[in-house]
Design a protein around this motif. Sequence first.
Motif, PDB file in Angstrom:
ATOM      1  N   MET A   7      -0.728 -11.239  15.809  1.00  0.00           N
ATOM      2  CA  MET A   7      -1.980 -11.104  15.112  1.00  0.00           C
ATOM      3  C   MET A   7      -1.947 -11.980  13.871  1.00  0.00           C
ATOM      4  SD  MET A   7      -3.598  -7.436  14.216  1.00  0.00           S
ATOM      5  CE  MET A   7      -5.099  -7.325  13.355  1.00  0.00           C
ATOM      6  N   SER A   8      -2.956 -12.823  13.703  1.00  0.00           N
ATOM      7  CA  SER A   8      -2.976 -13.686  12.538  1.00  0.00           C
ATOM      8  C   SER A   8      -4.014 -13.192  11.548  1.00  0.00           C
ATOM      9  CB  SER A   8      -3.276 -15.121  12.969  1.00  0.00           C
ATOM     10  OG  SER A   8      -4.560 -15.175  13.555  1.00  0.00           O
ATOM     11  N   GLY A   9      -4.034 -13.804  10.397  1.00  0.00           N
ATOM     12  CA  GLY A   9      -4.966 -13.406   9.359  1.00  0.00           C
ATOM     13  C   GLY A   9      -4.212 -13.193   8.070  1.00  0.00           C
ATOM     14  N   PRO A  10      -4.904 -12.672   7.070  1.00  0.00           N
ATOM     15  CA  PRO A  10      -4.220 -12.474   5.787  1.00  0.00           C
ATOM     16  C   PRO A  10      -3.098 -11.451   5.917  1.00  0.00           C
ATOM     17  CG  PRO A  10      -6.415 -11.467   5.766  1.00  0.00           C
ATOM     18  CD  PRO A  10      -6.274 -12.214   7.058  1.00  0.00           C
ATOM     19  N   GLU A  11      -2.069 -11.680   5.129  1.00  0.00           N
ATOM     20  CA  GLU A  11      -0.945 -10.748   5.151  1.00  0.00           C
ATOM     21  C   GLU A  11      -1.385  -9.413   4.559  1.00  0.00           C
ATOM     22  OE1 GLU A  11       3.479 -10.478   3.266  1.00  0.00           O
ATOM     23  OE2 GLU A  11       2.790 -12.423   3.987  1.00  0.00           O
ATOM     24  N   ILE A  12      -0.993  -8.350   5.197  1.00  0.00           N
ATOM     25  CA  ILE A  12      -1.356  -7.010   4.749  1.00  0.00           C
ATOM     26  C   ILE A  12      -0.116  -6.348   4.182  1.00  0.00           C
ATOM     27  CG2 ILE A  12      -2.167  -4.739   5.490  1.00  0.00           C
ATOM     28  CD1 ILE A  12      -3.828  -6.136   7.612  1.00  0.00           C
ATOM     29  N   SER A  13      -0.249  -5.820   2.969  1.00  0.00           N
ATOM     30  CA  SER A  13       0.885  -5.149   2.346  1.00  0.00           C
ATOM     31  C   SER A  13       1.122  -3.803   3.037  1.00  0.00           C
ATOM     32  CB  SER A  13       0.636  -4.934   0.848  1.00  0.00           C
ATOM     33  OG  SER A  13      -0.438  -4.031   0.661  1.00  0.00           O
ATOM     34  N   SER A  14       2.287  -3.262   2.846  1.00  0.00           N
ATOM     35  CA  SER A  14       2.649  -1.999   3.471  1.00  0.00           C
ATOM     36  C   SER A  14       1.784  -0.851   2.991  1.00  0.00           C
ATOM     37  CB  SER A  14       4.115  -1.663   3.191  1.00  0.00           C
ATOM     38  OG  SER A  14       4.935  -2.670   3.721  1.00  0.00           O
ATOM     39  N   TYR A  15       1.381  -0.893   1.733  1.00  0.00           N
ATOM     40  CA  TYR A  15       0.604   0.213   1.184  1.00  0.00           C
ATOM     41  C   TYR A  15      -0.480  -0.335   0.266  1.00  0.00           C
ATOM     42  CZ  TYR A  15      -0.780   4.352  -1.385  1.00  0.00           C
ATOM     43  OH  TYR A  15      -1.524   5.362  -1.937  1.00  0.00           O
ATOM     44  N   CYS A  16      -1.672   0.230   0.405  1.00  0.00           N
ATOM     45  CA  CYS A  16      -2.790  -0.133  -0.465  1.00  0.00           C
ATOM     46  C   CYS A  16      -3.511   1.154  -0.848  1.00  0.00           C
ATOM     47  CB  CYS A  16      -3.749  -1.086   0.255  1.00  0.00           C
ATOM     48  SG  CYS A  16      -5.263  -1.393  -0.669  1.00  0.00           S
ATOM     49  N   PRO A  17      -3.552   1.495  -2.130  1.00  0.00           N
ATOM     50  CA  PRO A  17      -4.180   2.753  -2.529  1.00  0.00           C
ATOM     51  C   PRO A  17      -5.676   2.816  -2.188  1.00  0.00           C
ATOM     52  CG  PRO A  17      -3.507   1.475  -4.465  1.00  0.00           C
ATOM     53  CD  PRO A  17      -2.977   0.771  -3.265  1.00  0.00           C
ATOM     54  N   ARG A  18      -6.383   1.695  -2.236  1.00  0.00           N
ATOM     55  CA  ARG A  18      -7.815   1.713  -1.878  1.00  0.00           C
ATOM     56  C   ARG A  18      -7.996   2.007  -0.395  1.00  0.00           C
ATOM     57  NH1 ARG A  18     -11.367  -1.761  -5.658  1.00  0.00           N
ATOM     58  NH2 ARG A  18      -9.955  -2.013  -7.413  1.00  0.00           N
ATOM     59  N   PHE A  19      -7.182   1.365   0.435  1.00  0.00           N
ATOM     60  CA  PHE A  19      -7.252   1.616   1.874  1.00  0.00           C
ATOM     61  C   PHE A  19      -6.925   3.077   2.155  1.00  0.00           C
ATOM     62  CE2 PHE A  19      -5.339   2.034   6.037  1.00  0.00           C
ATOM     63  CZ  PHE A  19      -6.302   1.439   6.842  1.00  0.00           C
TER      64      PHE A  19
END
Length: 112
Positions: free
Chosen positions: A1-13
């Motif tokens: 899967m490509s696209g922006p790197e997603i961090s392990s944790y995001c408080p908004r998400f």
Amino acid sequence: MSGPEISSYCPRFQRAVEVIGRRWTGAIVRALMTGSRRFSEIADTVPGISDRLLSERLKELEAEDIVERRVVPSTPVRVDYGLTAKGRELVPVFQALGAWSERWVALPAAAE
């Protein structure tokens, strides 16, 4: 899967998932995706939800600015619920989740 790197944790998400992931909330938002409805129409669309819990969830969604409550001055007074601009931005998210669920989520035999 490509696209922006997603961090392990995001408080908004995490907060977004908790808001939308509460029991019955997704069904209520989905019921409002086709337009405004009265309380009883939402209750009829979401089988199994009690009036108390529907009222509670609608208030929570109002507080999150996802749903708006409109009082229609008529006799008797009518109250409609509809998605706000913020709520309408969830429509493609719910459509994508719906498509994913059709492909990957199996229902118990009694629910099909």
